[in-house]
Design a protein around this motif. Structure first.
Motif, short mmCIF file in Angstrom:
data_model
loop_
_atom_site.label_atom_id
_atom_site.label_comp_id
_atom_site.label_asym_id
_atom_site.label_seq_id
_atom_site.Cartn_x
_atom_site.Cartn_y
_atom_site.Cartn_z
N LYS A 216 0.76 -1.17 0.16
CA LYS A 216 -0.12 -0.07 0.04
C LYS A 216 0.97 1.42 0.03
N GLU A 217 2.05 0.92 0.62
CA GLU A 217 3.03 2.23 0.67
C GLU A 217 3.99 2.37 -0.55
N ASN A 218 4.40 1.22 -1.26
CA ASN A 218 4.98 1.15 -2.39
C ASN A 218 4.76 -0.37 -3.11
N LYS A 219 4.15 -0.03 -4.40
CA LYS A 219 3.69 -1.41 -4.94
C LYS A 219 4.97 -2.36 -5.16
N ASN A 220 6.17 -1.43 -5.27
CA ASN A 220 7.32 -2.34 -5.65
C ASN A 220 8.23 -2.82 -4.48
N HIS A 221 7.65 -2.75 -3.46
CA HIS A 221 8.28 -3.23 -2.27
C HIS A 221 8.50 -4.66 -2.56
#
Length: 380
Positions: A216-221
């Protein structure tokens, strides 16, 4: 047929099937392409204890420099979530207290992460103790991660916090290892209570919820899930979720955890380990390891990233047996593009100050260095 394939075919033909050795045939087989980098490094236990007052001496920048200078590129930080809470550690935790983040404690973790990044080390954050679950007892858990929604909500809260903190950090530098060595335990607070496999649909529910709270914070995490049954088994139920999986380098336990009291009910009455050789009612050999890792190698071939988040051997196993066994473990992993992280850098399992009685240590800036183990790790 391209030139490279032609040369390989011609080489086999010239040798003849009867003369082509297994090692040669393995050497010319194309390696599976692991979706994860072949990270190699160590677990750092700075935040492993639930009580910060009982933590070991911290990792220094000098330690991180040694790790990088020796050719490693990865560190895993197994954290106990109470370590960074503002609570009275002399009392049992309540569900409400699980949300009381101590910003100063989080800043200390961030400082280690930043220093590791300074030395070009990928950092994998791991909840070794998550709300409602830990492979080790010794700290009261007020609920069960696998059965209680309140525990899952808290689990997602913690991962969202970490994801938000590293929102703008590349997945090349940071990853999120959801929960260490999952299993179903009959009594969450009894180390030796009966264990079983986490049901696949349950594991999927937990992993999906946590990964969504992270992305939700960074789709690439980059998200990693430890194998089922305390890290030993592939989780087929999550292969469609873009989550990498983490295996272990502890098989068989009679080698890796010989006489370890937390892993054996009767640690003093165990058959002496050998590699290869007959130990108790089993013959231990490389073939055993190849069977154990076969599902993980198949997972790599299916396009799922795989890493060995923990491996190594407690210091009671004879050193020559440990090195013979570990040579096979690392060779199988490395030849299939799977990286590894030794448990631990400094301490009983580590390359520094392991306290083994049968090692000729090298003095290393005031530490005792197991040079043979270090060189085995470096050559992989």
């Amino acid at each position: 047929m391209n030139r490279r394939d032609f040369v390989k075919s011609a080489s086999i033909a010239s040798l003849g099937l009867g003369l082509a050795t297994p090692d040669f045939l393995r050497s010319i087989q194309p390696k599976p392409k692991n979706k994860l980098p072949q990270w190699k490094g160590f677990n750092l236990l700075d935040f492993f204890s639930p009580d910060p007052a009982k933590s070991r001496k911290g990792t220094t920048e000098e330690h991180l420099k040694w790790i990088a200078d020796w050719g490693f590129n990865f560190v895993r930080l197994p954290m106990a979530y109470p370590h960074y809470l503002k609570i009275d550690h002399s009392k049992n935790i309540t569900p409400d207290e699980v949300y009381r983040i101590d910003e100063q404690a989080v800043d200390k973790i961030d400082q280690l992460v930043s220093t590791a990044h300074k030395h070009n080390l990928h950092v994998s954050l791991n909840l070794h103790r998550a709300p409602g679950y830990c492979v080790n007892a010794g700290f009261y858990e007020p609920y069960n991660l696998w059965t209680d929604q309140a525990a899952l909500d808290a689990f997602c809260f913690h991962w969202n916090m970490w994801a938000k903190r590293y929102k703008n950090v590349s997945s090349k530098k940071i990853s999120f290892d959801l929960v260490n060595e999952p299993s179903m335990r009959e009594d969450m607070n009894d180390q030796h209570s009966k264990r079983s496999t986490v049901p696949g649909d349950v594991y999927r529910k937990v992993a999906k919820a946590a990964s969504e709270s992270i992305r939700k914070e960074n789709k690439n995490h980059l998200v990693i899930a430890d194998g089922n049954d305390v890290g030993t088994k592939v989780i087929p139920e999550i292969t469609d979720l873009n989550i990498a999986q983490s295996c272990r380098g502890y098989h068989p336990g009679i080698i890796s955890h010989y006489k370890a009291p937390w892993a054996n009910k009767d640690p003093e009455n165990l058959p002496e380990p050998k590699w290869p050789g007959q130990v108790g009612d089993k013959y231990l050999s490389r073939q055993m390891l190849e069977e154990f890792y076969k599902p993980w190698i198949e997972l790599v071939n299916k396009g799922v990233g795989v890493h060995c988040g923990e491996c190594g051997c407690w210091n009671k196993t004879p050193h020559d047996v440990f090195l013979a066994w570990f040579t096979d473990v690392l060779d199988i992993l490395s030849s299939n593009g799977i990286g590894f992280a030794l448990w631990e850098f400094q301490g009983d399992f580590g390359v520094l100050d392991s306290g083994r009685a049968d090692v000729s240590y090298e003095d290393w800036h005031g530490h005792k260095l197991d040079r043979k183990l270090l060189e085995l790790l470096r050559k992989q």
